[in-house]
Design an enzyme around this catalytic site. Structure first.
Site, mmCIF file in Angstrom:
data_model
loop_
_atom_site.group_PDB
_atom_site.id
_atom_site.type_symbol
_atom_site.label_atom_id
_atom_site.label_comp_id
_atom_site.label_asym_id
_atom_site.label_seq_id
_atom_site.Cartn_x
_atom_site.Cartn_y
_atom_site.Cartn_z
ATOM 1 N N GLY A 111 15.901 -63.154 21.123
ATOM 2 C CA GLY A 111 17.317 -63.469 21.370
ATOM 3 C C GLY A 111 17.563 -64.838 21.979
ATOM 4 N N GLY A 112 16.487 -65.542 22.352
ATOM 5 C CA GLY A 112 16.630 -66.910 22.882
ATOM 6 C C GLY A 112 17.301 -66.982 24.254
ATOM 7 N N GLU A 137 3.097 -74.856 32.567
ATOM 8 C CA GLU A 137 2.612 -73.511 32.223
ATOM 9 C C GLU A 137 1.714 -72.916 33.307
ATOM 10 O OE1 GLU A 137 2.039 -71.886 28.625
ATOM 11 O OE2 GLU A 137 4.099 -72.534 28.411
ATOM 12 N N TYR A 175 1.054 -62.574 22.974
ATOM 13 C CA TYR A 175 2.027 -63.510 23.561
ATOM 14 C C TYR A 175 2.817 -62.861 24.685
ATOM 15 C CZ TYR A 175 5.886 -66.904 23.725
ATOM 16 O OH TYR A 175 6.798 -67.838 24.120
ATOM 17 N N LYS A 182 14.901 -69.640 29.363
ATOM 18 C CA LYS A 182 15.393 -71.009 29.642
ATOM 19 C C LYS A 182 14.243 -71.999 29.817
ATOM 20 C CE LYS A 182 19.765 -70.526 31.969
ATOM 21 N NZ LYS A 182 20.441 -70.671 33.260
ATOM 22 N N ARG A 205 11.873 -71.661 34.077
ATOM 23 C CA ARG A 205 11.020 -72.524 34.914
ATOM 24 C C ARG A 205 11.765 -73.817 35.212
ATOM 25 N NH1 ARG A 205 6.345 -72.938 30.718
ATOM 26 N NH2 ARG A 205 7.114 -74.468 29.258
ATOM 27 N N THR A 229 0.219 -78.911 33.576
ATOM 28 C CA THR A 229 1.330 -78.393 32.771
ATOM 29 C C THR A 229 2.245 -77.501 33.609
ATOM 30 O OG1 THR A 229 1.862 -76.906 30.937
ATOM 31 C CG2 THR A 229 -0.226 -76.529 31.995
#
Ligand code: UGA
Length: 352
Positions: free
Chosen positions: A215-216, A119, A300, A219, A306, A117
């Site tokens: 706030g998003g 991740e 979290y 990326k 990435r 992944t």
């Protein structure tokens, strides 16, 4: 060639099976607890499906690993909300159950194609993530979000060690935010129970606001599933053994957008969709901000950016992603809108 796919009904498994049966003469042996994403593929003469669980049907798995040329162990929990809420479930399934599969493949000398992944790189600060050079940076133990990353990383290392010490053959691929039809179920109403694209589409269809965590501004690089499957097919083919003991990123560095931008694009696609414009489906799209603690809980931590290096996939396999982010989103949104309408019709419910 005989291919064994564990988790064949999943997002990657179902798309891969469809493609293999369409374009290749390979036999596919598949195991899954469900078969709802497989459609008519289930009746294909070269598809051999068994309904079962990788933690239960161990004899069947061992027998089929021995019989097949390649095994893809695709069973895993891959939703961040679950890493935070049920880290042990992630450990049991993503690590323990898959370790047994890998050991069986080593015993029978069957090539493993392992889904790692993006991740694993965690909060790596490199501008682009390189399979063989980038460091992995994860947070403290009380941020249980990283259990998925660590489970996958350790299996990547176990495979590498079997290759290094015993000459075992494997290829590892790292998907970067693939999207497309059948990604997650949008009928799940729980917050965070799917990945961001399906979460947002589900929000709109359930008349909820899309929620931007922090706030998003973070990326992601989004890759359309057909591009990913093109690359995976080349990895399975492995012409000239180019993928032997290689780790390969599969992502689209050109589709690098913020989550806020993602929400705005999905909003636009919804509003311009013919079934929404013609008022067959009436949906009002809203966007809200939310803190990560409220959305996921305290365990979290987020990845702010990435971007994959895809030099290896390009040079070893001659692979190039084709779909830009809007086309990928349009195809995905269209699929879920049509599914939603079909589902309402099937249940005899009023369309809103
Ligand atoms: C995902 C998952 O861990 C795996 O599915 C996978 O291995 C990997 O990425 C990948 O496909 O590369 P992530 O990208 O963090 O991780 O997961 P998403 O749930 O898709 O979230 C993406 C971003 O959107 C995160 O920053 C998250 O905080 C944000 N988000 C998510 C929102 O702002 N709102 C939401 O409703 C959901």
């Amino acid at each position: 060639m005989k291919i064994l796919i564990l988790g064949v009904n999943g997002f990657i498994g179902s798309h891969l099976t469809e493609r293999i049966l369409r374009d290749k003469d390979w036999e596919v042996y598949g195991l899954d607890i469900r078969f709802d994403k497989l459609g008519s593929v289930i009746r294909h003469p070269r598809f051999h499906f068994v309904k079962g669980d990788i933690t239960v049907n161990k004899k069947w798995i061992d027998y089929n690993i021995k019989k097949c040329d390649v095994v893809l162990p695709l069973v895993a929990i891959a939703t961040p909300a679950t890493y935070v809420k049920h880290p042990l479930k992630v450990f049991n399934l993503d690590f323990e159950a898959n370790l047994e599969v890998i050991k069986s493949a080593v015993k029978h000398n069957t090539r493993v194609i392992f889904p790692s992944t993006s991740e694993v790189y965690g909060m790596c600060t490199d501008e682009i993530f390189d399979e063989d050079k980038s460091n992995f940076i994860v947070g403290p133990i009380n941020k249980q979000r990283w259990i998925y990353s660590c489970c996958k990383q350790l299996l990547d290392r176990v495979l590498w060690a079997y290759g290094f010490e015993k000459g075992f053959n494997f290829s590892t691929f790292r998907p970067y935010n693939w999207l497309g039809p059948r990604l997650d179920s949008i009928s799940a109403t729980k917050e965070g129970s799917s990945r961001v694209v399906t979460q947002f589409i589900g929000n709109i269809l359930r008349d909820e606001p899309m929620k931007l965590v922090n706030g998003g501004h973070q990326k992601r690089c989004f890759l359309y599933v057909d591009d990913g499957i093109d690359c995976l097919i080349k990895i399975i083919e492995n012409k000239g053994g180019v993928c032997d003991r290689e780790i390969i990123n599969i992502g689209n560095p050109d589709n690098n957008i913020t989550i806020r931008d993602l929400a705005a694009r999905i909003k636009k696609i919804f509003e311009r969709h013919p079934l929404v414009k013609s008022k067959v489906l009436k949906k009002k799209v809203r966007i809200e901000d939310i803190s990560q603690d409220r959305f996921y809980g305290e365990g979290y931590q987020d990845v702010t950016f990435r971007v994959p290096s895809i030099k290896k996939a390009r040079t070893l396999l001659g692979w190039e992603p084709k779909y830009d982010v809007d086309t990928a989103l349009m195809k995905t949104v269209d699929y879920y809108i049509r599914e939603y309408i079909e589902d309402k019709k099937r249940c005899g419910k009023e369309l809103r």
